[in-house]
Design a protein around this motif. Sequence first.
Motif, PDB file in Angstrom:
ATOM      1  N   ASP A 191       4.923 -20.668  -5.217  1.00  0.00           N
ATOM      2  CA  ASP A 191       4.081 -19.543  -4.802  1.00  0.00           C
ATOM      3  C   ASP A 191       3.011 -19.298  -5.864  1.00  0.00           C
ATOM      4  O   ASP A 191       1.942 -18.770  -5.587  1.00  0.00           O
ATOM      5  CB  ASP A 191       4.939 -18.272  -4.652  1.00  0.00           C
ATOM      6  N   PHE A 192       3.353 -19.661  -7.094  1.00  0.00           N
ATOM      7  CA  PHE A 192       2.441 -19.382  -8.215  1.00  0.00           C
ATOM      8  C   PHE A 192       2.713 -20.402  -9.315  1.00  0.00           C
ATOM      9  O   PHE A 192       3.848 -20.865  -9.486  1.00  0.00           O
ATOM     10  CB  PHE A 192       2.707 -17.955  -8.742  1.00  0.00           C
ATOM     11  N   LEU A 193       1.649 -20.748 -10.056  1.00  0.00           N
ATOM     12  CA  LEU A 193       1.778 -21.754 -11.108  1.00  0.00           C
ATOM     13  C   LEU A 193       1.239 -21.199 -12.425  1.00  0.00           C
ATOM     14  O   LEU A 193       0.194 -20.545 -12.449  1.00  0.00           O
ATOM     15  CB  LEU A 193       0.935 -22.963 -10.698  1.00  0.00           C
ATOM     16  N   VAL A 194       1.964 -21.450 -13.512  1.00  0.00           N
ATOM     17  CA  VAL A 194       1.401 -21.210 -14.849  1.00  0.00           C
ATOM     18  C   VAL A 194       1.145 -22.591 -15.430  1.00  0.00           C
ATOM     19  O   VAL A 194       2.067 -23.393 -15.564  1.00  0.00           O
ATOM     20  CB  VAL A 194       2.379 -20.423 -15.758  1.00  0.00           C
ATOM     21  N   TYR A 195      -0.116 -22.873 -15.736  1.00  0.00           N
ATOM     22  CA  TYR A 195      -0.498 -24.218 -16.162  1.00  0.00           C
ATOM     23  C   TYR A 195      -0.986 -24.198 -17.605  1.00  0.00           C
ATOM     24  O   TYR A 195      -1.934 -23.476 -17.931  1.00  0.00           O
ATOM     25  CB  TYR A 195      -1.605 -24.742 -15.237  1.00  0.00           C
ATOM     26  N   THR A 196      -0.319 -24.950 -18.474  1.00  0.00           N
ATOM     27  CA  THR A 196      -0.723 -24.955 -19.887  1.00  0.00           C
ATOM     28  C   THR A 196      -1.217 -26.341 -20.325  1.00  0.00           C
ATOM     29  O   THR A 196      -1.336 -26.603 -21.514  1.00  0.00           O
ATOM     30  CB  THR A 196       0.424 -24.480 -20.816  1.00  0.00           C
ATOM     31  N   GLY A 197      -1.508 -27.194 -19.355  1.00  0.00           N
ATOM     32  CA  GLY A 197      -2.035 -28.524 -19.691  1.00  0.00           C
ATOM     33  C   GLY A 197      -3.556 -28.507 -19.790  1.00  0.00           C
ATOM     34  O   GLY A 197      -4.187 -27.458 -19.915  1.00  0.00           O
ATOM     35  N   LYS A 198      -4.152 -29.688 -19.691  1.00  0.00           N
ATOM     36  CA  LYS A 198      -5.605 -29.798 -19.829  1.00  0.00           C
ATOM     37  C   LYS A 198      -6.298 -29.509 -18.492  1.00  0.00           C
ATOM     38  O   LYS A 198      -5.879 -30.046 -17.457  1.00  0.00           O
ATOM     39  CB  LYS A 198      -5.975 -31.214 -20.278  1.00  0.00           C
ATOM     40  N   PRO A 199      -7.367 -28.717 -18.514  1.00  0.00           N
ATOM     41  CA  PRO A 199      -8.090 -28.409 -17.265  1.00  0.00           C
ATOM     42  C   PRO A 199      -8.656 -29.654 -16.598  1.00  0.00           C
ATOM     43  O   PRO A 199      -8.664 -29.747 -15.373  1.00  0.00           O
ATOM     44  CB  PRO A 199      -9.237 -27.502 -17.724  1.00  0.00           C
ATOM     45  N   LEU A 205     -10.301 -34.783 -13.298  1.00  0.00           N
ATOM     46  CA  LEU A 205     -11.430 -35.271 -14.111  1.00  0.00           C
ATOM     47  C   LEU A 205     -12.771 -35.190 -13.370  1.00  0.00           C
ATOM     48  O   LEU A 205     -13.684 -35.979 -13.646  1.00  0.00           O
ATOM     49  CB  LEU A 205     -11.186 -36.722 -14.571  1.00  0.00           C
ATOM     50  N   CYS A 206     -12.890 -34.222 -12.448  1.00  0.00           N
ATOM     51  CA  CYS A 206     -14.095 -34.207 -11.590  1.00  0.00           C
ATOM     52  C   CYS A 206     -15.383 -34.023 -12.396  1.00  0.00           C
ATOM     53  O   CYS A 206     -16.445 -34.482 -11.970  1.00  0.00           O
ATOM     54  CB  CYS A 206     -13.973 -33.166 -10.491  1.00  0.00           C
ATOM     55  N   PHE A 207     -15.313 -33.359 -13.533  1.00  0.00           N
ATOM     56  CA  PHE A 207     -16.514 -33.228 -14.382  1.00  0.00           C
ATOM     57  C   PHE A 207     -16.403 -34.114 -15.627  1.00  0.00           C
ATOM     58  O   PHE A 207     -17.093 -33.902 -16.623  1.00  0.00           O
ATOM     59  CB  PHE A 207     -16.721 -31.775 -14.818  1.00  0.00           C
ATOM     60  N   MET A 288     -19.995 -27.183 -22.744  1.00  0.00           N
ATOM     61  CA  MET A 288     -20.687 -27.188 -21.453  1.00  0.00           C
ATOM     62  C   MET A 288     -19.800 -27.789 -20.365  1.00  0.00           C
ATOM     63  O   MET A 288     -19.773 -27.309 -19.229  1.00  0.00           O
ATOM     64  CB  MET A 288     -22.012 -27.950 -21.567  1.00  0.00           C
ATOM     65  N   ILE A 289     -19.047 -28.823 -20.721  1.00  0.00           N
ATOM     66  CA  ILE A 289     -18.103 -29.406 -19.744  1.00  0.00           C
ATOM     67  C   ILE A 289     -17.044 -28.362 -19.392  1.00  0.00           C
ATOM     68  O   ILE A 289     -16.702 -28.142 -18.229  1.00  0.00           O
ATOM     69  CB  ILE A 289     -17.424 -30.681 -20.303  1.00  0.00           C
ATOM     70  N   PHE A 290     -16.532 -27.683 -20.445  1.00  0.00           N
ATOM     71  CA  PHE A 290     -15.479 -26.689 -20.197  1.00  0.00           C
ATOM     72  C   PHE A 290     -15.983 -25.572 -19.283  1.00  0.00           C
ATOM     73  O   PHE A 290     -15.251 -25.106 -18.404  1.00  0.00           O
ATOM     74  CB  PHE A 290     -14.954 -26.102 -21.505  1.00  0.00           C
ATOM     75  N   GLU A 291     -17.219 -25.133 -19.491  1.00  0.00           N
ATOM     76  CA  GLU A 291     -17.764 -24.051 -18.665  1.00  0.00           C
ATOM     77  C   GLU A 291     -17.719 -24.424 -17.173  1.00  0.00           C
ATOM     78  O   GLU A 291     -17.454 -23.581 -16.322  1.00  0.00           O
ATOM     79  CB  GLU A 291     -19.204 -23.711 -19.085  1.00  0.00           C
ATOM     80  N   ARG A 292     -17.954 -25.699 -16.886  1.00  0.00           N
ATOM     81  CA  ARG A 292     -17.918 -26.138 -15.479  1.00  0.00           C
ATOM     82  C   ARG A 292     -16.476 -26.073 -14.948  1.00  0.00           C
ATOM     83  O   ARG A 292     -16.232 -25.588 -13.846  1.00  0.00           O
ATOM     84  CB  ARG A 292     -18.471 -27.556 -15.348  1.00  0.00           C
ATOM     85  N   TYR A 293     -15.533 -26.554 -15.766  1.00  0.00           N
ATOM     86  CA  TYR A 293     -14.126 -26.465 -15.340  1.00  0.00           C
ATOM     87  C   TYR A 293     -13.687 -24.999 -15.216  1.00  0.00           C
ATOM     88  O   TYR A 293     -12.902 -24.642 -14.343  1.00  0.00           O
ATOM     89  CB  TYR A 293     -13.216 -27.209 -16.324  1.00  0.00           C
TER      90      TYR A 293
END
Length: 325
Positions: A191-199, A205-207, A288-293
């Motif tokens: 129902d819900f996810l807590v994600y602590t990996g890489k965006p 890896l879309c961006f 700048m990459i992070f801002e897109r993610y």
Amino acid sequence: MKIGVIGSGLSGTTSAILLKEMGHDVEIFESRNHVGGNCFDSDVSGVKVHQYGAHIFHTNDDDVWNFLNRYTTFNDYEHKVRANTRLGRISIPYNKTTTNQIGRELSPDEITELIFKEYSERHWGTSWEKLPKSITNRVPNKRDDFDTRYFTDKYQGIPSEGYTNMFNAMLNGIRVHHGVPKDEYKRLNFDFLVYTGKPDDFFDLCFGKLPYRSLRFEHFKSERKNEFSFLDGAVINECNKLKFNRTVDNSVFLNQNLDSTILTRDYPQEHDESNEPIYPKNYGESLMIFERYKKLMQNEKNVLFLGRLATYKYLDMWMAVKQAM
Ligand code: UDP
């Protein structure tokens, strides 16, 4: 709610505890074969070795301190760091004690040259000029005291039985799956996810890849008679052209007074598939990459992104706990 927590470091573990206390059905999915993320320590020849480099707990935050003290006591270890420089071995951060060791007071520019420039360029693989103040100011250029402690926070210490035991106590009663492929959560229903990996992994890896800096750790046994052993204090930094950042004597943290110790050296390198992401390179083009993610992350209504990797922030341990709280 059925909640999946991806990662068992400080962020994942803290959120799992608090969500469980709120009555949710929580399960943790960990890709490594151990808990605790990069805080993980284990016994090697009787010495508790910080497998991912020295982790020194420090905070001024009462809530974080009280929370962790539910699961462990902390010893009274106070971190002191000395550095090998071209002016000899000095204590850092630079202060009046350092002035006395050197024999004269250095200007801020001289301190930058002596302590920060080479160390930082090696550590980050980036020229000094490109590094943001948010990173380089973590260690003050100069302190106006004689205090030889690295941190001046009111609470400091190492978990008395080590970090892994602290995590085991924190995770008591919470289901943890080990060795789970990093993208396994995409095939499971929550129902819900807590994600602590890489965006970047979360969004396939879309961006493109989000840059992180990594370290290669070299752990080696050293006898008491060896010149490197039983350093006076736990850590010696190398502010010079050597290939490694620091030598850590792991036996100092828990005051393990043995005939031999395990020393650890960390060699900076870029993060790739062969190593762990450790430091977000959150400056310049990477930001700048992070801002897109980040925009995609903000649109994910049933996912909470937490921790150093997912929020792409250079968090201290206490900050990871605080953020999760
Ligand atoms: N730093 C440095 N020389 C030192 C210690 C630290 O230039 O002897 C700089 C370097 O850029 C480093 C940053 O200060 O990345 C933060 O240091 P800290 O000890 O907080 O690093 P960590 O223990 O998180 O790797």
